[in-house]
Design a protein around this motif. Structure first.
Motif: not given
Length: 214
Positions: A161-167, A174-175, A199-214
């Protein structure tokens, strides 16, 4: 149902990791955390009973072996100060080797905006921060690329998971997540933790590098 699952957390005393531990416990998982020093955590008795701590080092195979035995998934929030030698690729390689030995298939890790992939769409601010990070800390950026290569060459079901600035803070916002498009310039620790645990039981981002943010 989650109480049948034991989750391993690396970096559980760090700024994001301690939220991961709390979030996983709140969702009913059993958690085994690796820490260099054992610290008490203020938890309700029912949650505290589902937390165990392995005192050890993420760079040591014996510590990782003790951590991973019997686990269903690994959440790795291992961190290093910028002035120290980056160890992300070597730690991840060791973790994957011990996962294979223990029969653990799910790996969830975090990285930063310096990780650049073909097809990425970052905001102007995100591109500036990404270039700045690669310029100021080239060894870190190179090691993060090496970490991704280690994951890509493995057979595990990984998500990085690619993170922006973490506060600092619990968040509760909402994520937004996207595999190749930057979704925000900042996010709270608590929201990062919630996404990682989900993500433990989610498959959408398996073998991928998603961005997340608020």
């Amino acid at each position: 149902m989650n109480q049948s699952k034991l989750i391993a957390v690396i970096g559980g005393t760090g700024s994001v990791g301690r939220y991961v531990v709390s979030c996983a416990l709140q969702q009913g998982y059993r958690v085994r955390m690796l820490a260099r020093s054992v610290r008490s955590m203020q938890l309700p008795p029912e949650m505290a009973a589902r937390l165990s701590v392995i005192q050890g080092d993420a760079t040591r195979f014996d510590s990782l072996r003790d951590l991973l035995n019997g686990c269903s998934a690994v959440i790795n929030t291992f961190g290093r100060p910028p002035q120290e030698e980056p160890l992300y690729s070597s730690v991840t390689r060791r973790v994957l080797e011990e996962m294979e030995r223990a029969g653990v298939r799910r790996y969830i890790g975090v990285t930063g905006l310096s990780l650049k992939l073909q097809g990425d769409h970052k905001s102007i601010g995100g591109r500036v921060v990404s270039r700045m990070l690669r310029s100021l800390h080239p060894q870190f950026a190179q090691d993060r690329l090496a970490e991704l290569a280690v994951l890509q060459s493995s057979s595990v079901e990984w998500t990085l998971v690619r993170l922006p600035v973490v506060k600092e803070g619990q968040g509760g916002c909402a994520i937004k997540a996207n595999a190749d498009r930057m979704t925000g310039n900042r996010i709270y620790n608590g929201d990062v933790a919630r996404f990682l645990v989900n993500q433990i039981d989610e498959a959408e981002y398996v073998r991928r590098c998603p961005f997340i943010g608020n």
